[in-house]
Scaffold this motif. Structure first.
Motif, PDB file in Angstrom:
ATOM      1  N   ALA A 153       0.757  -1.229  -0.007  1.00 43.38           N
ATOM      2  CA  ALA A 153       0.134  -0.025   0.043  1.00 43.38           C
ATOM      3  C   ALA A 153       0.859   1.136  -0.029  1.00 43.38           C
ATOM      4  CB  ALA A 153      -0.834   0.126   1.323  1.00 43.38           C
ATOM      5  N   ALA A 154       2.034   1.388   0.874  1.00 43.59           N
ATOM      6  CA  ALA A 154       2.662   2.391   0.938  1.00 43.59           C
ATOM      7  C   ALA A 154       3.468   2.652  -0.407  1.00 43.59           C
ATOM      8  CB  ALA A 154       3.649   2.234   2.160  1.00 43.59           C
ATOM      9  N   ASP A 155       4.013   1.565  -0.798  1.00 44.98           N
ATOM     10  CA  ASP A 155       4.601   1.678  -2.368  1.00 44.98           C
ATOM     11  C   ASP A 155       3.802   2.514  -3.406  1.00 44.98           C
ATOM     12  OD1 ASP A 155       6.911   0.922  -0.948  1.00 44.98           O
ATOM     13  OD2 ASP A 155       7.030  -1.007  -1.701  1.00 44.98           O
ATOM     14  N   LEU A 156       2.551   1.798  -3.515  1.00 44.48           N
ATOM     15  CA  LEU A 156       1.686   2.333  -4.602  1.00 44.48           C
ATOM     16  C   LEU A 156       1.502   3.738  -4.316  1.00 44.48           C
ATOM     17  CD1 LEU A 156       0.023   1.609  -7.071  1.00 44.48           C
ATOM     18  CD2 LEU A 156      -1.686   0.624  -5.393  1.00 44.48           C
ATOM     19  N   CYS A 157       0.972   4.087  -3.016  1.00 45.61           N
ATOM     20  CA  CYS A 157       0.759   5.559  -2.701  1.00 45.61           C
ATOM     21  C   CYS A 157       1.991   6.494  -3.297  1.00 45.61           C
ATOM     22  CB  CYS A 157       0.559   5.771  -1.134  1.00 45.61           C
ATOM     23  SG  CYS A 157      -0.968   5.188  -0.492  1.00 45.61           S
ATOM     24  N   ARG A 158       3.099   6.007  -2.939  1.00 45.61           N
ATOM     25  CA  ARG A 158       4.117   6.784  -3.463  1.00 45.61           C
ATOM     26  C   ARG A 158       4.367   7.086  -4.944  1.00 45.61           C
ATOM     27  NH1 ARG A 158       6.803   4.669   1.199  1.00 45.61           N
ATOM     28  NH2 ARG A 158       7.699   2.876   0.052  1.00 45.61           N
ATOM     29  N   ARG A 159       4.100   5.713  -5.654  1.00 49.59           N
ATOM     30  CA  ARG A 159       4.127   5.708  -7.009  1.00 49.59           C
ATOM     31  C   ARG A 159       3.058   6.479  -7.826  1.00 49.59           C
ATOM     32  NH1 ARG A 159       4.807   0.141  -6.537  1.00 49.59           N
ATOM     33  NH2 ARG A 159       2.843  -0.327  -7.450  1.00 49.59           N
ATOM     34  N   LEU A 160       1.865   6.700  -7.112  1.00 47.35           N
ATOM     35  CA  LEU A 160       0.740   7.522  -7.504  1.00 47.35           C
ATOM     36  C   LEU A 160       0.844   9.015  -6.910  1.00 47.35           C
ATOM     37  CD1 LEU A 160      -2.106   5.268  -6.913  1.00 47.35           C
ATOM     38  CD2 LEU A 160      -0.826   5.511  -9.237  1.00 47.35           C
ATOM     39  N   GLY A 161       2.023   9.313  -6.402  1.00 43.70           N
ATOM     40  CA  GLY A 161       2.337  10.696  -5.904  1.00 43.70           C
ATOM     41  C   GLY A 161       1.479  11.017  -4.649  1.00 43.70           C
ATOM     42  N   GLU A 162       1.147  10.325  -4.025  1.00 45.57           N
ATOM     43  CA  GLU A 162       0.446  10.513  -2.984  1.00 45.57           C
ATOM     44  C   GLU A 162       1.194   9.990  -1.485  1.00 45.57           C
ATOM     45  OE1 GLU A 162      -2.641  11.730  -2.092  1.00 45.57           O
ATOM     46  OE2 GLU A 162      -3.142  11.925  -4.102  1.00 45.57           O
ATOM     47  N   GLU A 163       1.714  11.131  -0.723  1.00 47.06           N
ATOM     48  CA  GLU A 163       2.569  10.909   0.266  1.00 47.06           C
ATOM     49  C   GLU A 163       1.729  10.937   1.522  1.00 47.06           C
ATOM     50  OE1 GLU A 163       5.802  10.314   0.439  1.00 47.06           O
ATOM     51  OE2 GLU A 163       6.123  10.432  -1.741  1.00 47.06           O
ATOM     52  N   ARG A 164       1.170   9.776   1.715  1.00 45.03           N
ATOM     53  CA  ARG A 164       0.241   9.524   3.030  1.00 45.03           C
ATOM     54  C   ARG A 164       0.847   8.989   4.168  1.00 45.03           C
ATOM     55  NH1 ARG A 164      -4.846  12.263   2.404  1.00 45.03           N
ATOM     56  NH2 ARG A 164      -4.703  12.580   0.320  1.00 45.03           N
ATOM     57  N   PHE A 165       1.937   8.293   3.936  1.00 44.92           N
ATOM     58  CA  PHE A 165       2.264   7.310   5.164  1.00 44.92           C
ATOM     59  C   PHE A 165       4.038   7.851   5.390  1.00 44.92           C
ATOM     60  CE2 PHE A 165      -0.710   4.632   3.187  1.00 44.92           C
ATOM     61  CZ  PHE A 165      -1.688   4.410   4.231  1.00 44.92           C
ATOM     62  N   TRP A 166       4.287   7.649   6.459  1.00 48.80           N
ATOM     63  CA  TRP A 166       5.682   8.127   6.904  1.00 48.80           C
ATOM     64  C   TRP A 166       6.274   7.048   7.990  1.00 48.80           C
ATOM     65  CZ3 TRP A 166       6.925  12.189   4.265  1.00 48.80           C
ATOM     66  CH2 TRP A 166       6.226  13.179   3.851  1.00 48.80           C
ATOM     67  N   LEU A 167       7.464   6.622   7.552  1.00 42.27           N
ATOM     68  CA  LEU A 167       8.207   5.678   8.331  1.00 42.27           C
ATOM     69  C   LEU A 167       8.181   5.914   9.915  1.00 42.27           C
ATOM     70  CD1 LEU A 167       9.363   2.691   7.922  1.00 42.27           C
ATOM     71  CD2 LEU A 167      11.471   3.750   7.654  1.00 42.27           C
ATOM     72  N   LEU A 168       8.120   4.706  10.738  1.00 41.52           N
ATOM     73  CA  LEU A 168       8.312   4.985  12.151  1.00 41.52           C
ATOM     74  C   LEU A 168       9.337   4.099  12.389  1.00 41.52           C
ATOM     75  CD1 LEU A 168       4.536   5.185  13.515  1.00 41.52           C
ATOM     76  CD2 LEU A 168       6.208   7.014  13.324  1.00 41.52           C
ATOM     77  N   GLU A 169      10.228   4.428  13.526  1.00 42.39           N
ATOM     78  CA  GLU A 169      11.129   3.569  13.939  1.00 42.39           C
ATOM     79  C   GLU A 169      10.981   3.382  15.495  1.00 42.39           C
ATOM     80  OE1 GLU A 169      14.697   3.169  12.772  1.00 42.39           O
ATOM     81  OE2 GLU A 169      14.140   3.952  10.698  1.00 42.39           O
ATOM     82  N   ARG A 170      11.805   2.404  16.212  1.00 37.42           N
ATOM     83  CA  ARG A 170      11.114   2.120  17.366  1.00 37.42           C
ATOM     84  C   ARG A 170      11.001   3.107  18.602  1.00 37.42           C
ATOM     85  NH1 ARG A 170      11.925  -2.711  20.601  1.00 37.42           N
ATOM     86  NH2 ARG A 170      13.284  -3.715  18.810  1.00 37.42           N
ATOM     87  N   ALA A 171      11.787   4.158  18.390  1.00 40.82           N
ATOM     88  CA  ALA A 171      11.932   5.089  19.133  1.00 40.82           C
ATOM     89  C   ALA A 171      10.678   6.208  18.998  1.00 40.82           C
ATOM     90  CB  ALA A 171      13.185   6.410  19.173  1.00 40.82           C
ATOM     91  N   ASP A 172      10.309   6.444  17.681  1.00 39.65           N
ATOM     92  CA  ASP A 172       8.954   7.110  17.391  1.00 39.65           C
ATOM     93  C   ASP A 172       7.798   6.141  17.922  1.00 39.65           C
ATOM     94  OD1 ASP A 172      10.520   8.859  15.663  1.00 39.65           O
ATOM     95  OD2 ASP A 172      10.461   7.297  14.091  1.00 39.65           O
ATOM     96  N   ILE A 173       7.702   5.116  17.677  1.00 44.60           N
ATOM     97  CA  ILE A 173       6.492   4.216  18.187  1.00 44.60           C
ATOM     98  C   ILE A 173       6.384   4.461  19.721  1.00 44.60           C
ATOM     99  CG2 ILE A 173       5.413   2.098  18.328  1.00 44.60           C
ATOM    100  CD1 ILE A 173       6.603   1.442  15.559  1.00 44.60           C
ATOM    101  N   LEU A 174       7.574   4.264  20.263  1.00 41.09           N
ATOM    102  CA  LEU A 174       7.550   4.308  22.022  1.00 41.09           C
ATOM    103  C   LEU A 174       7.167   5.607  22.445  1.00 41.09           C
ATOM    104  CD1 LEU A 174       8.221   3.031  24.632  1.00 41.09           C
ATOM    105  CD2 LEU A 174      10.668   3.753  24.369  1.00 41.09           C
TER     106      LEU A 174
END
Length: 467
Positions: A153-174
């Motif tokens: 889903a995230a890759d398809l959004c990027r290919r379609l020019g939709e920046e909807r999702f941002w990556l989270l790392e462990r520290a972000d989630i905590l």
């Protein structure tokens, strides 16, 4: 002319209602249908889908006489029992694209993003107090098997020019959740949580204000099709020019629809308020959180510090016959409590005050379907929301309004219209027996993967047979 027999409802006892419904004392506010009545459009079901359909029709055709018949009270079903998570369809854009194509999938996803803004507008204007908090939706992994569940889903959004999702790392989630159980994931920032029962009752109030007639405690027993179908309840009858069936899992009783619909349960618990603990660990906002188990976990904290913790259990019944087991699980929420304490060991001494369940209407493609019955062009249906409906039901309302009003537009031509492109499910008893085997395999697979153990090949194969 064959009469359509509806399945008798199984309303939840007051003590089995969701935390959401009990906490606000939700109940019926309108009278049951008495004697005979007439309208232009009859809607069976007073949940999100039925209410949004009524509101959308009124937006386009204010003079249309609409009557909603609800078996219990508005919001008593899935609309008032869910986890209160609000996110767009961008998380399912890959599934949508496979079914309707990329262009239309993008249109539908954007429509759900617009629906979130519409909900925000209703709250900001003081029209509906739904406790909407747009603090993000986190889709995370708490084991290696779950990593990358969002990639398609995230890759398809990027290919379609939709920046909807941002990556989270462990520290972000905590930092955002106060839990270190999940260590990687993505976030959709313009998403979050609501009090779902408040939203349902707010929609009921809005529909009444716009001239929609609502009869609660009026389960439809049967429908006599024809030029003007007649709907019969225990104490009255309603004649209509057109009928909308928006009764989610209960539509499995209709032979024409049952081959495409299966019913599973989802169980939810709610803790006693624990704001001090949650504030101390840093879980302070209204984000909604999921992990990527097959039987997904979903959770949020309320403004008062109650933790809502749900899990799709896949509970089933022979012939999809919904009974009281779908209102409350037999284990007292033990399975959910085990997972709650894994994700939040800090809450092990906080009592669980509510546990409830509910039936979910699913299709093999995990996307809703809309249309009319094959031999009855004036009887329409909306079904298969798969537990995701708060931002999707306003879009469903657009589709249903166009179908009912006979519009030839983007909504009525939508690829979600028409059941012929959907996969048929096995007949009974194969459906029930197969589902039991697959469900057991999924639970075994989940339990092993959550501790980073690899399931055996047979377990993986059987779990992979799930729709």
């Amino acid at each position: 002319m064959n009469t359509i027999t509806m399945r008798p409802p199984v309303a939840a006892a007051p003590s089995d209602r969701s935390f959401w419904l009990q906490s606000i004392g939700a109940d019926a506010e309108t009278l049951p249908l008495q004697d005979s009545a007439d309208c232009d459009v009859a809607i069976v079901g007073g949940g999100y889908a039925g209410l949004w359909t009524a509101l959308r029709i009124k937006e386009q055709s204010p003079q249309t006489r609409i009557t909603i018949l609800e078996a219990d009270f508005c919001g008593s079903g899935a609309s008032g029992r869910n986890g209160g998570q609000v996110h767009s369809w961008f998380a399912e854009i890959d599934l949508l694209s496979a079914l309707v194509g990329q262009d239309e999938a993008l249109m539908l996803c954007r429509a759900t993003a617009d629906a979130i803004e519409e909900l925000n507008g209703l709250q900001s204007a003081g029209t509906i107090d739904m406790e909407l908090r747009l603090d993000g939706w986190l889709w995370t992994a708490s084991s290696t098997a779950q990593e990358g569940a969002w990639a398609a889903a995230a890759d398809l959004c990027r290919r379609l020019g939709e920046e909807r999702f941002w990556l989270l790392e462990r520290a972000d989630i905590l930092r955002r959740t106060g839990s270190d159980a999940s260590y990687v994931g993505i976030v959709e920032e313009r998403a979050g949580t609501v009090q779902p029962a408040k939203l349902a009752l707010g929609l009921r109030k809005l529909a009444l204000a716009r001239g929609v007639v609502i009869h609660e405690r009026s389960p439809v027993l049967e429908i006599a099709p024809g030029e003007r179908p007649q709907l019969r309840t225990a104490s009255g009858s309603l004649t209509a020019g057109k009928v909308v069936l928006a009764a989610n899992a209960w539509l499995s009783a209709i032979p024409e629809l049952h081959p495409y619909l299966y019913v599973v349960s989802s169980q939810v618990i709610a803790t006693a308020p624990a704001p001090d603990i949650l504030d101390r660990i840093g879980w302070t906002d209204g984000a909604s959180i999921c992990d990527a188990q097959h039987h997904v976990l979903y959770y949020q904290r309320t403004p008062e510090g109650v933790v809502i913790f749900g899990r799709g259990t896949g509970g089933i019944a022979y012939g999809d016959r919904i009974d009281a087991r779908f209102n409350r699980g037999i284990d007292g929420g033990a399975d959910n409590m085990r997972e709650l304490h894994r994700v939040y060991p800090q809450l092990k001494d906080v009592p669980v005050l509510y546990d409830w369940s509910g039936p979910i209407d699913c299709t093999a493609q995990h996307l809703p379907v809309f249309g009319h019955l094959k031999d009855h062009a004036n009887i329409f249906y909306a079904m298969g929301f798969n537990g995701t409906g708060i931002a999707q039901a306003p879009v469903a309302g657009h589709i249903m309004a166009s179908l009912v009003l006979g519009r030839n537009d983007t909504w009525s031509r939508c690829g979600l219209v028409g059941i012929d492109k959907r996969s048929r499910l096995p007949p009974e008893p194969l459906r029930y027996l197969g589902a039991r085997v697959v469900r057991k395999a999924i639970r075994r697979k989940n339990d092993l993967e959550i501790v980073n153990k690899r399931p055996d090949p047979i377990t993986r194969f059987l779990a992979g047979l799930a729709p």
